[in-house]
Design a protein around this motif. Structure first.
Motif, PDB file in Angstrom:
ATOM      1  N   MET A 109     -21.343  13.531  27.336  1.00  0.00           N
ATOM      2  CA  MET A 109     -19.866  13.050  26.944  1.00  0.00           C
ATOM      3  C   MET A 109     -20.989  11.694  27.650  1.00  0.00           C
ATOM      4  SD  MET A 109     -19.141  13.766  31.020  1.00  0.00           S
ATOM      5  CE  MET A 109     -18.635  12.029  31.855  1.00  0.00           C
ATOM      6  N   LEU A 110     -20.119  10.310  26.697  1.00  0.00           N
ATOM      7  CA  LEU A 110     -20.752   9.109  26.683  1.00  0.00           C
ATOM      8  C   LEU A 110     -20.136   8.852  27.894  1.00  0.00           C
ATOM      9  CD1 LEU A 110     -22.399   7.290  26.652  1.00  0.00           C
ATOM     10  CD2 LEU A 110     -20.586   6.130  24.858  1.00  0.00           C
ATOM     11  N   GLY A 111     -20.598   8.852  30.436  1.00  0.00           N
ATOM     12  CA  GLY A 111     -20.006   8.664  31.108  1.00  0.00           C
ATOM     13  C   GLY A 111     -19.226   6.321  30.653  1.00  0.00           C
ATOM     14  N   ASN A 112     -18.321   6.690  31.301  1.00  0.00           N
ATOM     15  CA  ASN A 112     -18.398   5.347  31.384  1.00  0.00           C
ATOM     16  C   ASN A 112     -19.150   4.384  32.139  1.00  0.00           C
ATOM     17  OD1 ASN A 112     -15.566   5.230  30.431  1.00  0.00           O
ATOM     18  ND2 ASN A 112     -14.830   6.262  32.248  1.00  0.00           N
ATOM     19  N   ASP A 113     -20.056   4.808  32.361  1.00  0.00           N
ATOM     20  CA  ASP A 113     -21.657   4.018  33.211  1.00  0.00           C
ATOM     21  C   ASP A 113     -22.984   3.451  32.473  1.00  0.00           C
ATOM     22  OD1 ASP A 113     -22.741   6.591  32.994  1.00  0.00           O
ATOM     23  OD2 ASP A 113     -22.672   7.135  34.882  1.00  0.00           O
ATOM     24  N   GLY A 114     -22.301   4.162  30.909  1.00  0.00           N
ATOM     25  CA  GLY A 114     -22.986   4.172  29.913  1.00  0.00           C
ATOM     26  C   GLY A 114     -24.268   4.725  29.538  1.00  0.00           C
ATOM     27  N   ILE A 115     -24.314   6.453  30.452  1.00  0.00           N
ATOM     28  CA  ILE A 115     -25.032   7.302  30.131  1.00  0.00           C
ATOM     29  C   ILE A 115     -24.475   8.200  29.762  1.00  0.00           C
ATOM     30  CG2 ILE A 115     -26.549   8.918  31.738  1.00  0.00           C
ATOM     31  CD1 ILE A 115     -26.327   6.800  33.784  1.00  0.00           C
ATOM     32  N   ILE A 116     -25.235   9.011  28.399  1.00  0.00           N
ATOM     33  CA  ILE A 116     -25.015  10.305  27.806  1.00  0.00           C
ATOM     34  C   ILE A 116     -25.786  11.560  29.224  1.00  0.00           C
ATOM     35  CG2 ILE A 116     -25.368  11.736  25.546  1.00  0.00           C
ATOM     36  CD1 ILE A 116     -25.408   9.434  24.176  1.00  0.00           C
ATOM     37  N   ARG A 117     -24.532  12.213  28.837  1.00  0.00           N
ATOM     38  CA  ARG A 117     -25.335  13.353  30.365  1.00  0.00           C
ATOM     39  C   ARG A 117     -24.687  15.083  29.970  1.00  0.00           C
ATOM     40  NH1 ARG A 117     -22.235   9.498  33.721  1.00  0.00           N
ATOM     41  NH2 ARG A 117     -24.128   9.442  34.782  1.00  0.00           N
ATOM     42  N   PRO A 118     -24.515  15.559  30.255  1.00  0.00           N
ATOM     43  CA  PRO A 118     -23.718  17.268  29.872  1.00  0.00           C
ATOM     44  C   PRO A 118     -23.193  16.560  30.462  1.00  0.00           C
ATOM     45  CG  PRO A 118     -25.436  17.838  31.040  1.00  0.00           C
ATOM     46  CD  PRO A 118     -26.004  15.771  30.778  1.00  0.00           C
ATOM     47  N   ALA A 119     -21.097  17.203  30.190  1.00  0.00           N
ATOM     48  CA  ALA A 119     -19.873  17.298  30.038  1.00  0.00           C
ATOM     49  C   ALA A 119     -19.689  18.053  30.789  1.00  0.00           C
ATOM     50  CB  ALA A 119     -19.193  17.181  28.875  1.00  0.00           C
TER      51      ALA A 119
END
Length: 271
Positions: free
Chosen positions: A60-70
């Motif tokens: 997922m692309l978090g609202n904090d701008g970090i792509i991480r496991p969803a």
């Protein structure tokens, strides 16, 4: 704005999806847009233990701008960068259930991009603008992520039932928005799945507050666009407010959206 990757990198993401030789596939990008039922109001406590864990191959692309496991909540406002879409009540929506069901069948890596905003009428999604607008922020997020845009999931309309004028124009506004999304993202056949708003609230106060409910439902039902499909939500269990789906209803909706997306793709949309 540049995005960072936390936890599993993209190479791990692609590997987790089970590429079978040759060049690894780019992730399929799915946009989660609309208002509160897409942002999610289902209770986190009602998730099963496996549903609390990351899904191999789904990022997922978090609202904090970090792509991480969803993981839920997908639309968490923690560290929010585009404040226009900040939703501090975000909880369980249909997006991760959708991705879990889809990757189990297709085995292609997925990135989810949240763009929803609780309480947003369709007028707030007016096409154009920069990252201070819902539409502009959403397009900027999609363009910033490396992958293959595969579809938009849309759940919105409850706010437009409060005013008969906006309810009357809802169908035309949604059709116009779909066209702008497709032109803006350069995909004329981009699959667009949208959930019909749920059963009309029965409480007298809600009947008075949402006079255009049936009209928006009808506009959604009557919308006929290529590579677009309405997923009904009638009969799904809602919370006491009669507006927001409970976690199990979001689970059912996400799975139904996965089936609908596969049907659109089998029909040649987005491929």
């Amino acid at each position: 704005m540049s995005w960072r990757i936390a936890g599993l990198g993209l190479a791990a993401l692609i590997g987790a999806a089970g590429s079978a030789g040759g060049a690894a596939p780019l992730p399929d990008i799915y946009v989660l847009a609309g208002q509160s039922n897409m942002s999610g109001r289902g209770a986190l406590a009602d998730l099963t233990e496996p549903e609390r864990a990351p899904v191999p191959g789904v990022m997922m692309l978090g609202n904090d701008g970090i792509i991480r496991p969803a993981v839920e909540p997908i639309d968490s406002a923690q560290g929010q960068q585009d404040m226009v879409s900040a939703d501090r009540l975000a909880a369980v929506g249909p997006g991760l259930f959708f991705a879990r069901a889809l990757i189990a069948r297709q085995r292609r890596p997925i990135i989810l991009i949240p763009c929803a905003k609780g309480g947003s009428a369709i007028g707030r999604w007016r096409p154009g603008g920069d990252r201070t607008t819902l539409y502009g922020s959403c397009l900027a997020r999609v363009r910033s992520v490396r992958g293959r845009l595969a579809g938009i999931l849309w759940y919105q309309g409850e706010s437009d039932t409060e005013n008969m004028a906006t309810a009357t124009g809802y169908g035309a506004a949604l059709a116009d928005l779909v066209g702008h999304f497709r032109r803006g993202l350069g995909r004329t056949d981009l699959p667009f799945l949208f959930a019909q708003i749920a059963d009309q609230p029965a409480a007298p106060a809600h009947v008075a507050r949402y006079p255009g409910w049936a009209m928006v439902q009808a506009a959604q039902r009557d919308l006929k666009l290529r590579c677009a499909y309405m997923v009904p939500t009638g009969g799904l269990v809602r919370q006491a407010d009669e507006l927001h789906l409970v976690t199990d209803a979001q689970r059912r909706l996400g799975m139904a959206m996965a089936r609908a997306m596969m049907a659109l793709q089998a029909d040649g949309c987005g491929r």
